[in-house]
Motif scaffolding. Sequence first.
Motif: not given
Length: 166
Positions: A140, A144, A147-148
Amino acid sequence: MRHLQKTIDDIYRLLDEMIQLVQPISEEKLRWKPADDVWSVLEILCHVEEIIPYWLQEVQTIAESPGSEWGRTHLHEGRLAAVAKANQRTATQIQDGIIGTKKVVERILGNLSMEDLSIESPSRNPRWGTKPMSFVVKHLVVEHLENHLGQIKRTLEQYSVANPNR
């Protein structure tokens, strides 16, 4: 502690890569949305600025109170508010905010041990169930961010295709 330093370094590297990628880009390009229901680069950056303190604070809370619930759903008010306020902020403000989150990373992860990250607690989001805090940090935060970063790159590519003369 070596593992946590690698995690801190990975987070810093991803944040630096995001900033270096978007710093030279015009506000117009950063605010462009590929579709009504898709985030602009600035909205993604506002989300990134919000997720780091949120998730690391969750990990710190569990380290201090093992067994407590952690997490949220996609409808969490803070998550939605960060993105909704993107158009009220400048790219520089958002980038400075992201750089400022490094202090949170250092303050929280710099004071946690591998034992703290092995603590398991239940998530408020039924999707996750009971997980160790290492899951929160790895999935997370670090993944995360990865991915962004990919999402930002895709959005910028889509802008170039949709606006070939800009």
